[in-house]
Write a protein that holds these residues in place. Structure first.
Motif, PDB file in Angstrom:
ATOM      1  N   VAL A  64       0.838  -1.206   0.000  1.00  0.00           N
ATOM      2  CA  VAL A  64       0.000   0.000   0.000  1.00  0.00           C
ATOM      3  C   VAL A  64       0.869   1.251   0.000  1.00  0.00           C
ATOM      4  O   VAL A  64       0.593   2.209  -0.733  1.00  0.00           O
ATOM      5  N   LEU A  65       1.935   1.262   0.796  1.00  0.00           N
ATOM      6  CA  LEU A  65       2.844   2.408   0.795  1.00  0.00           C
ATOM      7  C   LEU A  65       3.528   2.571  -0.566  1.00  0.00           C
ATOM      8  O   LEU A  65       3.702   3.682  -1.069  1.00  0.00           O
ATOM      9  N   ALA A  66       3.888   1.430  -1.164  1.00  0.00           N
ATOM     10  CA  ALA A  66       4.603   1.484  -2.444  1.00  0.00           C
ATOM     11  C   ALA A  66       3.713   1.932  -3.583  1.00  0.00           C
ATOM     12  O   ALA A  66       4.205   2.402  -4.622  1.00  0.00           O
ATOM     13  N   VAL A  72       2.225  10.881   1.275  1.00  0.00           N
ATOM     14  CA  VAL A  72       1.857  10.464   2.625  1.00  0.00           C
ATOM     15  C   VAL A  72       0.593   9.617   2.555  1.00  0.00           C
ATOM     16  O   VAL A  72      -0.409  10.024   1.959  1.00  0.00           O
ATOM     17  N   VAL A  73       0.637   8.451   3.162  1.00  0.00           N
ATOM     18  CA  VAL A  73      -0.520   7.562   3.252  1.00  0.00           C
ATOM     19  C   VAL A  73      -1.046   7.646   4.681  1.00  0.00           C
ATOM     20  O   VAL A  73      -0.316   7.389   5.642  1.00  0.00           O
ATOM     21  N   ALA A  74      -2.299   8.019   4.819  1.00  0.00           N
ATOM     22  CA  ALA A  74      -2.886   8.218   6.142  1.00  0.00           C
ATOM     23  C   ALA A  74      -2.975   6.891   6.904  1.00  0.00           C
ATOM     24  O   ALA A  74      -3.149   5.820   6.315  1.00  0.00           O
ATOM     25  N   SER A 125       9.919   6.605   0.828  1.00  0.00           N
ATOM     26  CA  SER A 125      10.861   7.233  -0.100  1.00  0.00           C
ATOM     27  C   SER A 125      11.790   6.157  -0.653  1.00  0.00           C
ATOM     28  O   SER A 125      12.187   5.244   0.066  1.00  0.00           O
ATOM     29  N   VAL A 126      12.108   6.288  -1.943  1.00  0.00           N
ATOM     30  CA  VAL A 126      12.860   5.245  -2.628  1.00  0.00           C
ATOM     31  C   VAL A 126      14.019   5.868  -3.388  1.00  0.00           C
ATOM     32  O   VAL A 126      13.838   6.824  -4.155  1.00  0.00           O
ATOM     33  N   SER A 127      15.212   5.345  -3.179  1.00  0.00           N
ATOM     34  CA  SER A 127      16.393   5.795  -3.923  1.00  0.00           C
ATOM     35  C   SER A 127      16.379   5.137  -5.295  1.00  0.00           C
ATOM     36  O   SER A 127      16.329   3.909  -5.409  1.00  0.00           O
ATOM     37  N   GLY A 128      16.425   5.957  -6.342  1.00  0.00           N
ATOM     38  CA  GLY A 128      16.436   5.385  -7.688  1.00  0.00           C
ATOM     39  C   GLY A 128      15.048   5.086  -8.217  1.00  0.00           C
ATOM     40  O   GLY A 128      14.894   4.559  -9.308  1.00  0.00           O
ATOM     41  N   GLY A 129      14.030   5.414  -7.450  1.00  0.00           N
ATOM     42  CA  GLY A 129      12.667   5.248  -7.945  1.00  0.00           C
ATOM     43  C   GLY A 129      12.103   3.867  -7.682  1.00  0.00           C
ATOM     44  O   GLY A 129      12.791   2.960  -7.232  1.00  0.00           O
ATOM     45  N   ALA A 130      10.806   3.743  -7.959  1.00  0.00           N
ATOM     46  CA  ALA A 130      10.099   2.487  -7.749  1.00  0.00           C
ATOM     47  C   ALA A 130       9.328   2.128  -9.002  1.00  0.00           C
ATOM     48  O   ALA A 130       8.881   2.997  -9.743  1.00  0.00           O
ATOM     49  N   SER A 131       9.213   0.845  -9.274  1.00  0.00           N
ATOM     50  CA  SER A 131       8.390   0.374 -10.390  1.00  0.00           C
ATOM     51  C   SER A 131       7.288  -0.488  -9.801  1.00  0.00           C
ATOM     52  O   SER A 131       7.495  -1.624  -9.433  1.00  0.00           O
ATOM     53  N   ILE A 132       6.096   0.094  -9.688  1.00  0.00           N
ATOM     54  CA  ILE A 132       4.998  -0.544  -8.986  1.00  0.00           C
ATOM     55  C   ILE A 132       3.971  -1.041  -9.991  1.00  0.00           C
ATOM     56  O   ILE A 132       3.549  -0.288 -10.866  1.00  0.00           O
TER      57      ILE A 132
END
Length: 528
Positions: A64-66, A72-74, A125-132
């Motif tokens: 869910v965070l990703a 910000v996720v409540a 927060s993700v270093s280098g980005g995320a692929s979701i």
């Protein structure tokens, strides 16, 4: 289903997203978080510093965070998506966040982090980005090898235990067949008595697609037997007859098909002793040692005969195969209670509640443990709060539990008399309430009432005989020796086991003959 997100006061809240269940994790593709690869279906994360298994709840929150990296996720969103809207307390969420941070530090090379936004929620927060999956995916993620299709959310643990043999797969793979089998097994593994008919329908579909598959026919037979116990009694005979046909067809294709053999043992058990049924299940396990259905029924048989220590070993094997099964988790908690390990039982039942907050039998096991370990206020909350009340608890059951819990807390004569009246009313209305009522009366020291309820519930004799309106009196579900005796071997019924009338009750249930056949000494009767 993944819904849209909107920013409200810098916090992401779900507009249309539903609960992310553990079963949903099995359908999620792998994705990248910086230098780490997250596999929801396998419940693993692989990073620069190694690979780690991830608890189901931790994986749910991480997914869910990703889905909203950098936003910000409540907290309420996390409770809604991962706990089904049941507020379980900040400690549960805090524990999960700590676990994600530990994974980031120890496995992920600190390529991602979770930031706390005070009084609001959390931000990934993700270093280098995320692929979701479901968002703009990187080329690397899009071309990554496809994962294997796992059965339900517990499949990664099955693989780790060497049990992930997809035995129905063949060179003639049919996605429709595989999907039906997957759904049927998920219903058996993670559902409750209300989902037995779902499993039957899925396995019927699989058999229609591939009638020459022994595994599909064997599982259909087993699911029909399970349905015959929980569905309308008027349909039980038809379900058993269909199960017999399915089992025989499976055995013509494969004479050792374990689920078909298990179904036949269960169908025929009314005409056999407990010892003979135990031997039959053990023969099945001799050829298929990791078959969870035969193992689960042997566990139940042993527990219902007071052999809790042996049943504990079987249930631990089952948990090793299917770590997040609600059935095996709640059984572990109840067995710990039987052993007198109350705090561990509380922790185990809370773990099951955290993972399966809507499962009625998980809630009921929590209620039992709280009621009889001096946590009557907590038990009362489970009865009175709609969000926590076991779904299968009827209005009569609510009345019975309220009266019993008041008596267990105060022990006043008036409260005990009220509990007695409510327990008798409940015992006359349903077998489930009869089983709980005899525990309450035994724990309160009213052994006359406890034995009256036990005689009516288990032996259909005495002043409190339940009405059993099955049109077929020969159904094995009606056999006295196979009624639910699990409650007779708990701390709540200890006083009953010390009473001379317990031997008479055991004789009528066939337990005495069983213990003698197994070579158990008389003292065994009074041991947990």
């Amino acid at each position: 289903m993944i819904g849209g997100f909107v920013a409200v006061n810098d916090a992401v809240r779900v507009e249309t997203a539903g609960q992310l269940t553990t079963a949903d994790l099995a359908a999620r593709a792998d994705f990248k978080l910086g230098a780490s690869t997250v596999s929801p279906s396998n419940r693993t994360i692989a990073g620069p510093d190694g690979t780690a298994d991830v608890e189901p709840r931790v994986m749910q929150v991480l997914v869910v965070l990703a889905e909203a990296p950098g936003q910000v996720v409540a907290r309420e969103t996390l409770f809604q998506r991962c706990w089904g809207g049941v507020y379980v307390g900040d400690d549960s969420l805090n524990r999960v966040i700590r676990a994600i941070r530990k994974l980031a530090a120890e496995v992920g090379g600190e390529s991602f982090a979770v930031e706390t936004v005070r009084q609001t929620g959390y931000r990934l927060s993700v270093s280098g980005g995320a692929s979701i999956p479901g968002s703009d995916r990187s080329d690397e993620a899009a071309t990554a090898p496809s994962r294997r299709l796992f059965l339900g959310a517990g499949a990664a643990a099955l693989a780790a235990a060497g049990g992930a043999a997809w035995w129905w797969r063949s060179p003639r793979a049919d996605p429709r067949f595989d999907a039906s089998m997957d759904r049927g097994l998920t219903a058996l593994r993670y559902g409750d008595r209300r989902t037995d008919s779902d499993a039957v329908q899925h396995f019927r579909q699989a058999v229609a697609i591939r009638p020459d598959d022994a595994g599909a026919r064997g599982l259909l037979a087993y699911a029909l037997v399970a349905e015959s116990q929980s569905g309308p009694r008027s349909d039980a005979g038809n379900a058993i007859q269909e199960a017999q046909r399915a089992a025989q067809a499976a055995l013509r294709l494969d004479s050792n098909q374990p689920d078909a053999l298990t179904a036949l043992v269960l169908i025929e058990r009314s005409f056999q002793s407990r010892a003979a049924v135990e031997d039959g299940l053990r023969r099945i396990l001799g050829a298929a040692p990791d078959n969870p259905r035969a193992m689960s029924w042997l566990d139940r048989l042993l527990q219902g005969a007071g052999r809790t220590r042996e049943s504990w070993q079987l249930n631990e094997r089952l948990i090793a195969l299917e770590p997040i099964s609600p059935t095996y988790m709640l059984r572990r908690a109840l067995k710990l209670w039987v052993f007198g390990r109350s705090e561990e039982a509380q922790q185990a039942s809370q773990s099951a509640m955290d993972l399966w907050p809507a499962h009625p039998l998980v809630r009921m096991s929590r209620l039992l443990i709280c009621a009889f370990t001096d946590r009557t206020r907590e038990a009362l909350a489970l009865v009175d709060e709609e969000a926590k009340k076991p779904i299968l608890l009827s209005p009569a059951g609510v009345s019975m539990w309220r009266a019993s819990l008041a008596a267990l807390e105060t022990r006043t004569p008036a409260a005990i008399e009220a509990a007695r009246t409510a327990s008798l009313d409940g015992a006359r209305s349903s077998p489930a309430l009869a089983s709980y009522g005899l525990l309450a009366m035994s724990a309160l020291g009213d052994l006359d009432t406890a034995f009256d309820i036990a005689d009516g519930f288990l032996l259909s004799r005495g002043p409190i005989v339940l009405r059993r309106d099955s049109p077929d009196k020969q159904l094995w579900v009606d056999g006295p020796q196979w009624r639910n005796t699990l409650g007779l071997f708990t701390p709540a019924s200890r006083a009953m086991r010390s009473d001379p009338r317990f031997r008479t009750l055991s004789d009528g249930l066939g337990l005495t003959d069983y213990w003698r056949a197994r070579g158990a000494p008389d003292a065994f009767l009074f041991k947990p």
